[in-house]
Motif scaffolding. Structure first.
Motif, short mmCIF file in Angstrom:
data_model
loop_
_atom_site.label_atom_id
_atom_site.label_comp_id
_atom_site.label_asym_id
_atom_site.label_seq_id
_atom_site.Cartn_x
_atom_site.Cartn_y
_atom_site.Cartn_z
N LEU A 69 0.73 -1.15 -0.08
CA LEU A 69 -0.27 0.48 -0.02
C LEU A 69 0.53 1.28 -0.35
N LYS A 70 0.75 2.12 -0.97
CA LYS A 70 1.01 3.22 -1.17
C LYS A 70 0.18 4.23 0.01
N THR A 71 0.73 5.75 0.51
CA THR A 71 0.10 6.27 1.83
C THR A 71 -1.44 6.81 1.16
N HIS A 72 -1.83 7.08 -0.05
CA HIS A 72 -2.99 7.86 -0.13
C HIS A 72 -3.87 5.96 -1.10
N ASP A 73 -3.19 5.41 -0.98
CA ASP A 73 -4.77 4.55 -0.95
C ASP A 73 -5.31 3.84 -0.73
N LEU A 74 -6.52 3.40 -1.56
CA LEU A 74 -7.91 3.72 -0.12
C LEU A 74 -8.16 2.34 0.48
N VAL A 75 -8.52 1.82 0.89
CA VAL A 75 -8.84 0.55 1.42
C VAL A 75 -10.05 0.12 2.10
N ARG A 76 -10.98 -0.51 1.52
CA ARG A 76 -12.68 -0.52 2.18
C ARG A 76 -12.69 -2.36 2.61
N SER A 77 -13.70 -1.88 3.42
CA SER A 77 -14.05 -3.24 4.28
C SER A 77 -14.75 -3.28 4.19
N SER A 78 -16.08 -4.81 3.96
CA SER A 78 -17.69 -5.00 4.19
C SER A 78 -17.96 -4.82 5.69
N THR A 79 -16.88 -5.45 6.65
CA THR A 79 -17.09 -5.29 7.86
C THR A 79 -16.10 -4.83 8.53
N PRO A 80 -15.58 -3.58 8.96
CA PRO A 80 -14.55 -2.31 9.47
C PRO A 80 -14.49 -2.85 10.65
N GLY A 81 -12.74 -2.66 10.60
CA GLY A 81 -12.38 -3.65 11.96
C GLY A 81 -12.01 -4.55 12.05
N GLN A 82 -13.12 -5.39 12.21
CA GLN A 82 -12.37 -6.69 12.31
C GLN A 82 -12.43 -7.32 10.76
N LEU A 83 -11.38 -8.67 11.10
CA LEU A 83 -11.69 -9.08 9.11
C LEU A 83 -12.71 -10.78 10.35
N THR A 84 -13.64 -10.45 8.67
CA THR A 84 -14.23 -11.72 9.39
C THR A 84 -14.77 -12.68 8.29
N ASP A 85 -15.15 -13.82 8.47
CA ASP A 85 -15.46 -14.83 7.88
C ASP A 85 -16.49 -14.39 6.18
N ASN A 86 -16.42 -13.72 5.14
CA ASN A 86 -16.83 -13.56 4.18
C ASN A 86 -16.74 -11.90 3.48
#
Length: 515
Positions: A69-86
């Protein structure tokens, strides 16, 4: 009958205990394996893969998958915080372009896949899109081979005074320019703007030329006091003459019109000659004096004093003793109603002191005309250097805080900072209520002032980073660059496990007074 202890029985019991322990451990490991094992969809710049992982956090998952990752890259997750199944983790690589907001140019990190989308980011948060221009500085070396102009429709191309339509806006800028037979020069400018529903791709021809100009250096005027002149009179002793400098500029022309100029060097041709004006002394302001004998001349007063002294007769000794006792003589002179007392003291003490002490003491009225001209020339030079510290301080202060060359949005107004943040926040998907809550949040924190500082805690900048040096990861000019502060603040909200969005950060601030 109780069973007897035998070695065979002990071995059987030990084997049973070891086997049960092993079964328990295997069951625990199997349960952990089943619970910790996750299936996650990873999307990087539009390419999606499904992977299995035991990571519990998003940063750990990305490191495991070797996603840099570079400094300004955007990372999104469907489950913010912890990583869960699916879960679904989306990574978008950011790149830098240049935008203009109301004529102010600033570098802008974006994940937009088209210029139209980039302009739309600002429009989504109620920033007029016709105020935004996207400058493409290197159209042949952008992400995915060139920035797409308008994925939804045609593009109007303006170059060399001609206007044409490119029907396929999905093409990169380089392809559209090539299709129109336009050859770009090294310094030519390519920009994309929006005029209502029309997307405009504009090519501006940039040329430079060195020119030489002559500039007058104005002379200054000096004033001297000449005692030989009449009071209030003026005389020009030397006429002034302007000097000349030769200036060499590098001038930049855009489509034939001058856009900017840079001073290369200055060569003095002639030195200015000061104008010198002589002025006479100021006229003497006579102060009215009380005269006991109005109309009487000094000679008359002196002769009257002498005659009064000679006619004292039998009281001559008494007057002599009174004149030699300083304090005794004063009350007699002040209380005497006759004017003959003052003339009797002047010839005895003061005539001998006038030639010796009065020029140095400068107390008599006869010295005032000569004193005033001599004080004026001495006072003027001492008063003129007093304001000189202010010009000497300015050059020393200005280099201390120069505007850095790599500062993207240096010392902006709150409205300019909000305009920048509108497009940056929209890239996170923060529009509507999220944007309104972000405005309220940073209004409370800093009033969108880049120099806001909490004296008690040390929190600094628009997002009130504590400490302010945390923002250095997004740019070294974090103290003055509002773009660095905003980029850091948006990333802080997005990656915080309790927030993830401005609305949640604002709710926390409403409850606790901080975020």
């Amino acid at each position: 009958m109780a069973r007897r202890w035998t070695p065979q029985r002990m071995m059987r019991l030990r084997t049973i205990r070891i086997a049960s322990s092993m079964v328990t451990i295997v069951a625990l490991l199997l349960g952990f394996f089943v619970c910790a094992r996750k299936t996650v969809a990873l999307e990087v710049n539009g390419e999606t893969t499904t992977v299995t992982t035991f990571a519990t956090t998003i940063p750990g998952f990305l490191r495991e998958q070797h996603v840099k990752l570079k400094t300004h890259d955007l990372v999104r997750s469907s489950t913010p915080g912890q990583l869960t199944d699916n879960s679904t983790v989306t990574v978008q690589s950011a790149y830098q372009t240049t935008i203009s907001i109301d004529g102010q140019q600033m570098p802008f990190w974006t994940v937009a896949d088209s210029a139209e989308q980039l302009i739309a980011f600002f429009e989504q948060n109620e920033v007029a899109a016709n105020r935004i221009t996207v400058d493409i500085k290197n159209v042949y070396n952008q992400l995915t081979g060139g920035l797409v102009i308008n994925a939804d429709g045609p593009v109007t191309v303006i170059a060399d005074g001609k206007t044409s339509i490119a029907p396929n806006g999905k093409l990169p800028a380089a392809s559209i320019i090539d299709s129109k037979g336009i050859t770009l020069g090294k310094n030519d400018r390519v920009s994309v703007s929006k005029d209502g529903s029309q997307t405009i791709l504009r090519v501006e021809r940039v040329t430079t030329k060195e020119i030489t100009e002559t500039e007058d250096v104005p002379f200054s005027t000096q004033t001297i006091v000449d005692d030989s002149l009449e009071p209030g009179a003026t005389e020009v002793r030397q006429e002034g003459r302007n000097g000349q400098n030769q200036l060499r500029y590098r001038v930049t022309y855009v489509d034939g019109k001058e856009d900017s100029r840079e001073l290369l060097d200055t060569t003095p041709l002639s030195t200015p000659i000061d104008r010198i004006i002589a002025i006479g002394p100021e006229p003497v302001k006579e102060t009215p004096q009380k005269e006991d004998n109005s109309g009487a001349s000094n000679d008359e007063v002196q002769s009257a004093g002498q005659s009064a002294g000679n006619s004292a007769g039998t009281n001559n000794k008494q007057s002599a003793t009174e004149n030699n006792t300083g304090d005794a003589a004063k009350p007699s002179a002040e209380s005497s109603p006759t004017p003959s007392a003052q003339p009797s003291q002047q010839p005895s003490a003061k005539p001998s002191e006038q030639p010796t002490s009065k020029p140095t003491q400068s107390a008599q009225p006869t010295q005032k005309p000569s004193e005033q001209p001599t004080q004026q020339p001495s006072a003027q030079p001492t008063q003129q250097p007093k304001p000189t510290p202010t010009p000497t301080q300015k050059p020393t202060q200005q280099p201390e805080q120069p505007t850095p060359s790599n500062c993207r949005l240096c010392k902006p107004s709150p409205s300019a900072a909000q305009a920048y943040a509108a497009g940056a926040a929209a890239q996170y998907g923060w529009t509507g209520k999220n944007w309104e809550d972000l405005v309220k949040l940073w209004n409370r924190e800093s009033n969108w002032l880049w120099y806001a500082e909490n004296k008690s805690s040390g929190a600094y900048g628009i997002p009130q980073s504590l400490p302010g040096s945390k923002m250095a990861q997004f740019g070294e000019n974090w103290k003055e660059d509002a773009a660095v502060q905003i980029d850091w603040g948006l990333n802080y909200i997005a990656t915080h496990p309790k927030y993830g969005s401005p609305s949640k950060a604002w709710a926390h601030s409403e409850k606790y007074g901080w975020y």
